[in-house]
Motif scaffolding. Structure first.
Motif, PDB file in Angstrom:
ATOM      1  N   ILE A 207       5.091   4.548  -3.627  1.00 35.15           N
ATOM      2  CA  ILE A 207       4.702   3.303  -2.116  1.00 35.15           C
ATOM      3  C   ILE A 207       3.520   2.885  -2.072  1.00 35.15           C
ATOM      4  O   ILE A 207       2.693   1.709  -2.386  1.00 35.15           O
ATOM      5  CB  ILE A 207       5.556   3.414  -1.400  1.00 35.15           C
ATOM      6  CG1 ILE A 207       6.907   3.139  -1.694  1.00 35.15           C
ATOM      7  CG2 ILE A 207       5.164   2.026   0.142  1.00 35.15           C
ATOM      8  CD1 ILE A 207       7.857   3.700  -0.030  1.00 35.15           C
ATOM      9  N   ALA A 208       2.641   4.347  -1.954  1.00 37.44           N
ATOM     10  CA  ALA A 208       1.232   3.629  -1.507  1.00 37.44           C
ATOM     11  C   ALA A 208       0.532   3.709  -2.468  1.00 37.44           C
ATOM     12  O   ALA A 208      -0.119   2.807  -2.767  1.00 37.44           O
ATOM     13  CB  ALA A 208       0.915   5.313  -1.177  1.00 37.44           C
ATOM     14  N   THR A 209       0.607   3.681  -3.926  1.00 36.90           N
ATOM     15  CA  THR A 209       0.444   3.645  -5.699  1.00 36.90           C
ATOM     16  C   THR A 209       0.277   2.424  -5.479  1.00 36.90           C
ATOM     17  O   THR A 209      -0.701   1.600  -5.987  1.00 36.90           O
ATOM     18  CB  THR A 209       1.000   4.156  -6.110  1.00 36.90           C
ATOM     19  OG1 THR A 209       0.681   6.191  -6.472  1.00 36.90           O
ATOM     20  CG2 THR A 209       0.349   4.173  -7.747  1.00 36.90           C
ATOM     21  N   LEU A 210       1.763   2.101  -5.122  1.00 39.46           N
ATOM     22  CA  LEU A 210       1.721   0.205  -5.502  1.00 39.46           C
ATOM     23  C   LEU A 210       1.237  -0.677  -4.706  1.00 39.46           C
ATOM     24  O   LEU A 210       0.155  -1.740  -5.463  1.00 39.46           O
ATOM     25  CB  LEU A 210       3.294   0.085  -5.625  1.00 39.46           C
ATOM     26  CG  LEU A 210       4.898   0.729  -6.558  1.00 39.46           C
ATOM     27  CD1 LEU A 210       5.718   0.960  -6.469  1.00 39.46           C
ATOM     28  CD2 LEU A 210       4.520  -0.192  -8.129  1.00 39.46           C
ATOM     29  N   LYS A 211       1.225  -0.277  -3.308  1.00 42.69           N
ATOM     30  CA  LYS A 211       0.741  -0.946  -2.341  1.00 42.69           C
ATOM     31  C   LYS A 211      -1.014  -0.479  -3.199  1.00 42.69           C
ATOM     32  O   LYS A 211      -1.561  -1.967  -2.635  1.00 42.69           O
ATOM     33  CB  LYS A 211       0.536  -0.503  -1.027  1.00 42.69           C
ATOM     34  CG  LYS A 211       2.102  -0.761  -0.631  1.00 42.69           C
ATOM     35  CD  LYS A 211       2.167   0.032   1.274  1.00 42.69           C
ATOM     36  CE  LYS A 211       3.149  -0.480   1.930  1.00 42.69           C
ATOM     37  NZ  LYS A 211       3.209  -0.002   3.406  1.00 42.69           N
ATOM     38  N   ALA A 212      -1.599  -0.265  -3.049  1.00 41.97           N
ATOM     39  CA  ALA A 212      -3.157  -0.175  -3.637  1.00 41.97           C
ATOM     40  C   ALA A 212      -2.814  -0.740  -4.910  1.00 41.97           C
ATOM     41  O   ALA A 212      -4.620  -1.122  -4.842  1.00 41.97           O
ATOM     42  CB  ALA A 212      -3.345   1.352  -4.376  1.00 41.97           C
ATOM     43  N   GLN A 213      -2.381  -0.544  -6.363  1.00 38.19           N
ATOM     44  CA  GLN A 213      -2.377  -1.728  -6.804  1.00 38.19           C
ATOM     45  C   GLN A 213      -2.038  -2.826  -6.644  1.00 38.19           C
ATOM     46  O   GLN A 213      -2.360  -4.454  -7.339  1.00 38.19           O
ATOM     47  CB  GLN A 213      -1.431  -1.245  -8.073  1.00 38.19           C
ATOM     48  CG  GLN A 213      -1.187  -0.023  -8.828  1.00 38.19           C
ATOM     49  CD  GLN A 213      -0.338   0.409  -9.751  1.00 38.19           C
ATOM     50  OE1 GLN A 213       0.672   0.129  -9.625  1.00 38.19           O
ATOM     51  NE2 GLN A 213      -0.458   1.345 -10.538  1.00 38.19           N
ATOM     52  N   ASN A 214      -1.295  -3.444  -5.713  1.00 41.48           N
ATOM     53  CA  ASN A 214      -1.433  -4.359  -5.104  1.00 41.48           C
ATOM     54  C   ASN A 214      -2.525  -5.314  -4.501  1.00 41.48           C
ATOM     55  O   ASN A 214      -2.693  -6.842  -4.515  1.00 41.48           O
ATOM     56  CB  ASN A 214       0.122  -4.473  -4.362  1.00 41.48           C
ATOM     57  CG  ASN A 214       0.443  -5.705  -4.281  1.00 41.48           C
ATOM     58  OD1 ASN A 214       0.423  -7.092  -4.095  1.00 41.48           O
ATOM     59  ND2 ASN A 214       1.679  -6.262  -2.444  1.00 41.48           N
ATOM     60  N   LEU A 215      -3.102  -4.191  -3.682  1.00 38.85           N
ATOM     61  CA  LEU A 215      -4.485  -5.061  -2.895  1.00 38.85           C
ATOM     62  C   LEU A 215      -5.617  -5.168  -4.314  1.00 38.85           C
ATOM     63  O   LEU A 215      -5.792  -6.085  -3.743  1.00 38.85           O
ATOM     64  CB  LEU A 215      -4.416  -3.450  -1.843  1.00 38.85           C
ATOM     65  CG  LEU A 215      -4.077  -3.656  -0.492  1.00 38.85           C
ATOM     66  CD1 LEU A 215      -5.032  -2.700   0.025  1.00 38.85           C
ATOM     67  CD2 LEU A 215      -4.213  -4.948  -0.037  1.00 38.85           C
ATOM     68  N   ASP A 216      -4.802  -4.561  -5.326  1.00 40.23           N
ATOM     69  CA  ASP A 216      -6.583  -4.728  -6.630  1.00 40.23           C
ATOM     70  C   ASP A 216      -5.880  -5.917  -7.073  1.00 40.23           C
ATOM     71  O   ASP A 216      -7.415  -6.179  -6.617  1.00 40.23           O
ATOM     72  CB  ASP A 216      -6.251  -3.165  -7.179  1.00 40.23           C
ATOM     73  CG  ASP A 216      -7.486  -3.441  -8.109  1.00 40.23           C
ATOM     74  OD1 ASP A 216      -8.623  -3.634  -7.988  1.00 40.23           O
ATOM     75  OD2 ASP A 216      -7.595  -3.111  -9.593  1.00 40.23           O
TER      76      ASP A 216
END
Length: 176
Positions: free
Chosen positions: A31-40
């Motif tokens: 989830i943290a990885t996906l959130k970081a990708q989403n923000l990017d």
């Protein structure tokens, strides 16, 4: 001849056995990885949107400048014509010959200025085939010429950059 590898004694051959055990995926890390990708991706989108808006604004400014300076250049080329007309009017006791000479010189300046800006005369000669894209027939007259040819020009027309600004007003030969 077989390409199989011999199985050591005491072991059964395994069909498609994985070589490594799958790593456990922690849902919180995923989830943290996906959130970081989403923000990017959101940041990349906003930057691309701002870039497109800036490009559009710059293009609008360039179009505005092009229009402004196109009119400016045309007006600048007409200033000598204005100067000539004013100089001619300033002469008090000009002879008819002087007035005619001044008018001819001024007309030459005006035609030159128009040609520099791609304003070209449409002045078809007698016998020229009538072209409805460049000529406007005012009347059809009996003539010895071939039908649908120009007999006379009542008013010259003009093209600007190969586009009709004003059609030539012409009389056309009637069919016999």
């Amino acid at each position: 001849m077989s390409t199989e590898h011999p199985t050591p004694p005491g072991q059964e051959p395994q069909a498609n056995a994985p070589t490594e055990a799958p790593a456990e995926v922690n849902p919180a890390d995923e989830i943290a990885t996906l959130k970081a990708q989403n923000l990017d991706l959101a940041d990349q989108f906003l930057r691309a949107k701002a870039e497109a808006e800036n490009a559009r604004r710059r293009a609008d400014e360039e179009i505005g400048k092009a229009r402004k300076f196109a009119v400016e250049a045309f007006a600048e080329s007409l200033l000598p014509v204005t100067d000539s007309l004013e100089a001619g009017l300033a002469v008090q006791n000009a002879t008819p010959e002087q007035l005619r000479e001044g008018a001819e010189a001024t007309l030459k300046q005006l035609k030159s200025a128009l040609e520099r800006h791609k304003v070209i005369e449409i002045n078809p000669g007698a016998g020229t085939k009538f072209d409805p894209h460049q000529h406007q027939a005012i009347s059809v007259v009996p003539s010895e010429q071939e039908a649908n040819t120009v007999v006379g020009v009542l008013q010259k027309g003009y093209l600007i950059a190969e586009r009709v600004l004003r059609p030539a007003l012409v009389t056309v030969a009637a069919p016999k």
